[in-house]
Design an enzyme around this catalytic site. Sequence first.
Site, short mmCIF file in Angstrom:
data_model
loop_
_atom_site.label_atom_id
_atom_site.label_comp_id
_atom_site.label_asym_id
_atom_site.label_seq_id
_atom_site.Cartn_x
_atom_site.Cartn_y
_atom_site.Cartn_z
CG ASP A 1 -5.95 -16.15 -2.26
OD1 ASP A 1 -6.57 -15.07 -2.31
OD2 ASP A 1 -6.02 -16.93 -1.30
CG ASN B 1 -0.33 8.81 2.75
OD1 ASN B 1 -0.82 7.86 2.13
ND2 ASN B 1 0.23 9.84 2.16
CD GLU C 1 3.93 12.52 -0.87
OE1 GLU C 1 3.74 11.29 -0.92
OE2 GLU C 1 4.62 13.13 -1.72
NE ARG D 1 -3.78 2.04 2.61
CZ ARG D 1 -3.80 2.78 3.70
NH1 ARG D 1 -2.99 2.49 4.72
NH2 ARG D 1 -4.64 3.80 3.81
CG HIS E 1 -1.09 5.30 -0.31
ND1 HIS E 1 -1.74 5.85 0.78
CD2 HIS E 1 -1.94 4.37 -0.81
CE1 HIS E 1 -2.92 5.27 0.92
NE2 HIS E 1 -3.05 4.35 -0.02
CG ASP E 2 6.51 6.89 -3.24
OD1 ASP E 2 6.57 8.11 -2.94
OD2 ASP E 2 7.40 6.31 -3.87
CB SER F 1 7.58 12.19 -2.06
OG SER F 1 6.49 11.57 -2.71
N PRO G 1 -7.06 7.47 -5.19
CG PRO G 1 -6.73 5.85 -6.83
CD PRO G 1 -5.98 6.76 -5.90
CG HIS H 1 -7.81 -3.80 -1.77
ND1 HIS H 1 -8.81 -2.94 -2.20
CD2 HIS H 1 -6.80 -2.99 -1.37
CE1 HIS H 1 -8.41 -1.68 -2.07
NE2 HIS H 1 -7.19 -1.69 -1.57
#
Length: 330
Positions: free
Chosen positions: A255, A99, A93, A70, A74-75, A84, A165, A195
């Site tokens: 999976d 975050n 950030e 994740r 996000h980076d 960053s 998003p 996810h």
Amino acid sequence: MRSFTNLNPCYVLLPFFLVLATNATHTNNFLPRPRTGYYGSACWNVESIVRSVVESNYLANPANAPGILRMHFHDCFVQGCDASVLLAGPNSERTAIPNLSLRGFNVIEEAKTQLEIACPRTVSCADILALAARDFVHLAGGPWWPVPLGRLDGRISLASNVILPGPTDSVAVQKLRFAEKNLNTQDLVVLAAGHTIGTAGCIVFRDRFFNYDNTGSPDPTIAPSFVPLIQAQCPLNGDPATRVVLDTGSGDQFDTSYLNNLKNGRGLLESDQVLWTNLETRPIVERLLGLRFPFLIFGLEFARSMTKMSQIEIKTGLDGEIRRVCSAVN
């Protein structure tokens, strides 16, 4: 846990377009497009050092796997893959609301410390993060792929730049966010399927199971049997920080269970479930599930999309640096 020492060739994915030059000359002043073998003799053991740190941290806490995956996402979605997100500071950030729940910063710093001993001022934090994300995915049962290297670290990190998003986004909004990063609808579905590991806080999705769109009822796209299961874990007056697995029944294993859950109306996040109800994204989910060897194909697609994502808005030349410490600019 999948060992790195005896890789099953079925899970070692080598897209032919990634197997490029393996003897690159390293320089901090000029950065060609990231490629495999970038560091060459300048830091020949970079991958083994990162891998060792990842393995020990996965054994200590498997939750580091979705945490680092994740973090990498996000980076890259904010100013490109320039680490960053690792910079500390009152308005960095890391302080942006999306975050605040990121985890695993210590893993990247540990790898950086070891690399500064082995190869001083050579390996960027952005490259470490890209490698760590790949290695954690593999340890969680996912694919392995060659990571192109040669990113520079960015010097700017502002919470105000964090636009990601969101968990209630429609497919149209998600497509827009991905298109802004030159990622297509296929990439959207495949990367969202990351996810398959990880958790989400109740505050992110609870309204969907109690009062969807202020209707006083759950989202009608949720399978009826799934509603009480989540309501019990996230009661209305419960702790909003309580975390629930994103992939019910297989939250620690990389999976295709996540994709099956979407098909069965058991997607935890609205932004995930709409990938099944939308007429454009549903065929992509169906294709991944309908193949004879769905996990192998999904693994290949995930590796390809991760490689694309990991090269978003790469810093070059004077636009970046090789940080000595990942949480601070030089």
